[in-house]
Scaffold this motif. Structure first.
Motif, short mmCIF file in Angstrom:
data_model
loop_
_atom_site.label_atom_id
_atom_site.label_comp_id
_atom_site.label_asym_id
_atom_site.label_seq_id
_atom_site.Cartn_x
_atom_site.Cartn_y
_atom_site.Cartn_z
N HIS A 171 42.94 38.65 15.22
CA HIS A 171 42.71 38.29 13.82
C HIS A 171 43.14 36.85 13.58
CE1 HIS A 171 43.61 39.21 9.28
NE2 HIS A 171 42.68 38.30 9.44
N LYS A 172 44.30 36.48 14.07
CA LYS A 172 44.82 35.12 13.89
C LYS A 172 43.89 34.11 14.56
CE LYS A 172 48.91 32.22 14.62
NZ LYS A 172 50.29 32.18 15.16
N GLU A 173 43.45 34.40 15.78
CA GLU A 173 42.54 33.48 16.47
C GLU A 173 41.24 33.33 15.69
OE1 GLU A 173 40.06 33.06 20.68
OE2 GLU A 173 41.68 34.54 20.52
N PHE A 174 40.74 34.43 15.16
CA PHE A 174 39.51 34.40 14.36
C PHE A 174 39.69 33.49 13.15
CE2 PHE A 174 37.54 36.39 10.56
CZ PHE A 174 36.24 36.01 10.79
N ARG A 175 40.79 33.64 12.42
CA ARG A 175 41.01 32.82 11.23
C ARG A 175 41.14 31.34 11.59
NH1 ARG A 175 39.30 35.48 6.88
NH2 ARG A 175 40.26 37.54 6.67
N GLN A 176 41.82 31.04 12.66
CA GLN A 176 41.99 29.65 13.07
C GLN A 176 40.65 29.02 13.45
OE1 GLN A 176 44.87 30.38 16.18
NE2 GLN A 176 46.58 29.70 14.89
N GLN A 177 39.84 29.76 14.21
CA GLN A 177 38.55 29.23 14.64
C GLN A 177 37.59 29.11 13.47
OE1 GLN A 177 37.80 27.99 17.76
NE2 GLN A 177 36.01 27.23 16.64
N MET A 178 37.64 30.08 12.55
CA MET A 178 36.76 30.03 11.39
C MET A 178 37.06 28.79 10.54
SD MET A 178 35.88 32.98 8.57
CE MET A 178 37.44 32.89 7.71
N TYR A 179 38.32 28.44 10.40
CA TYR A 179 38.69 27.24 9.64
C TYR A 179 38.09 25.99 10.29
CZ TYR A 179 41.43 23.47 7.61
OH TYR A 179 41.81 22.30 7.00
N VAL A 180 38.20 25.88 11.60
CA VAL A 180 37.63 24.74 12.32
C VAL A 180 36.12 24.67 12.12
CG1 VAL A 180 37.21 23.76 14.62
CG2 VAL A 180 39.47 24.70 14.06
N ASP A 181 35.45 25.80 12.29
CA ASP A 181 33.99 25.82 12.18
C ASP A 181 33.52 25.54 10.76
OD1 ASP A 181 33.62 26.37 14.87
OD2 ASP A 181 33.67 28.52 14.60
N TYR A 182 34.26 26.05 9.77
CA TYR A 182 33.82 25.83 8.40
C TYR A 182 34.13 24.40 7.93
CZ TYR A 182 31.97 30.41 7.48
OH TYR A 182 31.16 31.52 7.48
N CYS A 183 35.11 23.75 8.53
CA CYS A 183 35.29 22.31 8.28
C CYS A 183 34.10 21.53 8.82
CB CYS A 183 36.59 21.82 8.90
SG CYS A 183 38.08 22.31 7.97
N ARG A 184 33.61 21.93 9.99
CA ARG A 184 32.40 21.32 10.54
C ARG A 184 31.21 21.54 9.60
NH1 ARG A 184 31.35 23.90 16.18
NH2 ARG A 184 29.40 22.71 15.96
#
Length: 212
Positions: free
Chosen positions: A125-138
């Motif tokens: 879950h934590k990895e998902f949230r971290q990666q989603m933040y990166v992708d949504y900044c893109r």
């Protein structure tokens, strides 16, 4: 396929991707609820017990699938929006069409907070949230390329709002019902609308509010 346990990090990642691909295939064929570790293992000629060497639950597999789907959508956006678009109507039409090209993403994401995360591990879950933040900044950066009048904060706000509405709207759309063989009662006239026209109307309201 003989699905032997991996040796080394590279081989492990290959096995993980094979598990993801097999799970996606099952999802497209039978839907989320009917997927079990036994069915995933059967598709891989792999024992259910050995599958636990890679994942503790199917929810963790689906978070990885969702991360992969989000990256594909962002990559699509980055090649689809490479210059400013002066006409807001044209932008909304193009953005909605881009998002609908990723129906699997919309379908899985719509059950993430209510179903998938309830069974997922904290680590995944934590990895998902971290990666989603990166992708949504893109994705916010893409929005600013197309609409330079948005500042950085407005672009992030736009992504938050359009994403939230899409995840509510898509499961109620005709496209979702058709993809999942759900009866559409056209004579009633409610719950019979397509995704893109509704989403475009919402995007216009959001952008009008952000840009005034």
């Amino acid at each position: 396929m003989s699905f032997l346990r991996a040796h080394g990090e590279k081989q492990k990642q290959e096995r993980v991707q094979q598990i993801i691909d097999a799970t996606i295939k099952l999802y497209d064929e039978i839907g989320y609820d009917k997927i079990t570790f036994s069915k995933i293992a059967l598709n891989l000629n792999f024992s259910r017990i050995n599958l636990y060497n890679y994942f503790s639950c199917k929810e963790d597999i689906f978070l990885l699938i969702l991360m992969q789907e989000i990256r594909q959508m962002v990559a699509d956006a980055e090649v689809s929006f490479t210059a400013p678009i002066d006409d807001l109507d044209a932008f909304c039409q193009k953005w909605a069409a881009m998002l609908l090209r990723h129906e699997r993403l919309l379908s899985i994401f719509s059950i993430t907070n209510t179903i998938i995360l309830a069974g997922a591990s904290d680590e995944q879950h934590k990895e998902f949230r971290q990666q989603m933040y990166v992708d949504y900044c893109r994705l916010a950066a893409v929005a600013r390329v197309a609409l330079p009048q948005l500042d950085a904060e407005q672009a992030i706000r736009f992504i938050d709002l359009e994403n939230s509405f899409a995840l509510v709207l898509y499961p109620a759309s005709c496209e979702y019902k058709k993809a999942n063989n759900i009866t559409i009662f056209s004579e009633i006239g409610y719950g019979t609308r397509e995704f893109i026209p509704q989403f475009i109307a919402y995007l216009k309201v959001v952008l009008a509010g952000l840009l005034t």
